[in-house]
Structure formats: structure tokens, C-alpha cells
Design a protein around this motif. Structure first.
Motif, mmCIF file in Angstrom:
data_model
loop_
_atom_site.group_PDB
_atom_site.id
_atom_site.type_symbol
_atom_site.label_atom_id
_atom_site.label_comp_id
_atom_site.label_asym_id
_atom_site.label_seq_id
_atom_site.Cartn_x
_atom_site.Cartn_y
_atom_site.Cartn_z
ATOM 1 N N THR A 1 0.824 -1.207 0.000
ATOM 2 C CA THR A 1 0.000 0.000 0.000
ATOM 3 C C THR A 1 0.858 1.257 0.000
ATOM 4 O O THR A 1 0.569 2.222 -0.709
ATOM 5 C CB THR A 1 -0.947 -0.008 1.209
ATOM 6 O OG1 THR A 1 -1.638 -1.261 1.226
ATOM 7 C CG2 THR A 1 -1.938 1.118 1.162
ATOM 8 N N TRP A 2 1.917 1.242 0.773
ATOM 9 C CA TRP A 2 2.820 2.388 0.838
ATOM 10 C C TRP A 2 3.406 2.685 -0.539
ATOM 11 O O TRP A 2 3.570 3.851 -0.916
ATOM 12 C CB TRP A 2 3.941 2.142 1.856
ATOM 13 C CG TRP A 2 4.804 0.954 1.483
ATOM 14 C CD1 TRP A 2 4.596 -0.351 1.833
ATOM 15 C CD2 TRP A 2 5.960 0.968 0.647
ATOM 16 N NE1 TRP A 2 5.561 -1.153 1.261
ATOM 17 C CE2 TRP A 2 6.413 -0.371 0.530
ATOM 18 C CE3 TRP A 2 6.657 1.972 -0.015
ATOM 19 C CZ2 TRP A 2 7.537 -0.723 -0.221
ATOM 20 C CZ3 TRP A 2 7.781 1.620 -0.767
ATOM 21 C CH2 TRP A 2 8.204 0.281 -0.854
ATOM 22 N N ALA B 1 -0.706 5.767 3.211
ATOM 23 C CA ALA B 1 0.608 5.161 3.443
ATOM 24 C C ALA B 1 0.911 5.076 4.939
ATOM 25 O O ALA B 1 1.404 4.052 5.428
ATOM 26 C CB ALA B 1 1.693 5.963 2.724
ATOM 27 N N TRP B 2 0.611 6.135 5.672
ATOM 28 C CA TRP B 2 0.851 6.150 7.117
ATOM 29 C C TRP B 2 0.019 5.088 7.821
ATOM 30 O O TRP B 2 0.523 4.321 8.634
ATOM 31 C CB TRP B 2 0.527 7.544 7.664
ATOM 32 C CG TRP B 2 0.474 7.610 9.153
ATOM 33 C CD1 TRP B 2 1.536 7.537 10.010
ATOM 34 C CD2 TRP B 2 -0.696 7.749 9.958
ATOM 35 N NE1 TRP B 2 1.087 7.636 11.315
ATOM 36 C CE2 TRP B 2 -0.288 7.766 11.302
ATOM 37 C CE3 TRP B 2 -2.048 7.873 9.678
ATOM 38 C CZ2 TRP B 2 -1.171 7.893 12.359
ATOM 39 C CZ3 TRP B 2 -2.937 8.010 10.732
ATOM 40 C CH2 TRP B 2 -2.491 8.015 12.047
ATOM 41 N N SER C 1 1.250 1.639 7.213
ATOM 42 C CA SER C 1 2.499 1.358 7.931
ATOM 43 C C SER C 1 2.296 1.256 9.437
ATOM 44 O O SER C 1 3.118 0.682 10.139
ATOM 45 C CB SER C 1 3.523 2.460 7.637
ATOM 46 O OG SER C 1 3.809 2.512 6.274
ATOM 47 N N HIS C 2 1.208 1.836 9.940
ATOM 48 C CA HIS C 2 0.916 1.846 11.375
ATOM 49 C C HIS C 2 -0.556 1.499 11.600
ATOM 50 O O HIS C 2 -1.336 2.352 12.050
ATOM 51 C CB HIS C 2 1.218 3.223 11.980
ATOM 52 C CG HIS C 2 2.634 3.645 11.811
ATOM 53 N ND1 HIS C 2 3.096 4.283 10.682
ATOM 54 C CD2 HIS C 2 3.708 3.488 12.618
ATOM 55 C CE1 HIS C 2 4.383 4.517 10.816
ATOM 56 N NE2 HIS C 2 4.783 4.045 11.978
#
Length: 142
Positions: free
Chosen positions: A76-77, A126-127, A130-131
């Protein structure tokens, strides 16, 4: 947040649908560039991108693969980064409002503002990818 809203926004189908909607401007454009190849070439040539057939394929693949990565929630990032960089590059190529006279200057400025907003949304994607537990941690702390 009310439980019903939390249940809705926390569901898998909602996330899938949200990713489809977010990327719709990219994957529809990518499909259009491949399905009407001559129109895609004309668009690239209009913006001075030569060789136009190469740029048409490169743009279409960037839009389609970037969208697919986001929709599938895999890499996804990378998909968000691809689409954000692509969107940022369209600003000086297609929306250089600072070189235009009114009323086009204002109209193109609004297009740029929308592009910056889309870039921000892709940054959030993206954030979040990632989290994934950040929002859950914040909610649990309340």
C-alpha cells in the motif's frame, strides 16, 4: 464515536470500498488511456511528453498498479507513493497556474489545491498502512 459508526468504518468491506473510491480517479484514467490509446497519446502530446506512446503506457501503468496496490491493501505504501509522486508531477506539467493569465490562473490554482489534498490523502493511506494499530491505540487510551 458511536458504536454503529465505529462498526461501519471498522469493517473490511468499508475499507475496501474506501480504497476503491480514493483511487477511482487514477484507475479510471489509466483504463481510459489503454482503452482509447489514441486519445491517451494525444493527451501526452498536448502536454509535451514525448515520445507520447511511451508516456501514455507509463502513466497508465503507474495509475493502474498504484491503484491496485492500494485497493488490494498490499504494498500500500508503494501504491500511495506512486500515485502521490505522479500527482505532484502533474502540477508543473499540466497545471502551471503561475504562468497563466486570469481567469485560467485561478481555475488551475484550484486544481492544484485539489491535487495537494489528494496527495495528503495518499500520505494518510501510506501512514495508516504502515501503522495499522495507531488509531486503535489512541482510542484505547481514551
Amino acid at each position: 464515536m458511536p458504536r454503529s459508526i465505529d462498526s461501519l468504518t471498522g469493517s473490511d468491506w468499508f475499507g475496501y470500498f474506501a480504497r476503491i473510491v480514493l483511487t477511482s480517479m487514477f484507475w479510471t484514467s489509466g483504463l481510459a488511456k489503454l482503452l482509447d490509446f489514441d486519445a491517451g497519446i494525444a493527451e501526452m502530446a498536448h502536454f509535451g511528453l514525448e515520445p507520447a506512446p511511451f508516456f501514455n503506457v507509463a502513466v497508465a501503468l503507474t495509475q493502474l498498479f498504484g491503484s491496485a496496490f492500494i485497493i488490494a491493501n498490499r504494498l500500500t505504501w508503494l501504491g500511495a507513493g506512486m500515485l502521490a509522486v505522479f500527482t505532484a508531477l502533474t502540477i508543473p506539467i499540466a497545471h502551471a497556474f503561475w504562468t497563466m493569465e486570469e481567469p485560467m490562473r485561478t481555475l488551475e490554482f484550484y486544481f492544484v489545491a485539489e491535487h495537494v489534498t489528494v496527495i495528503g490523502a495518499l500520505m494518510v493511506v501510506a501512514w495508516k498502512a504502515s501503522h495499522p494499530d495507531v488509531m486503535n491505540t489512541v482510542a484505547a487510551a481514551k
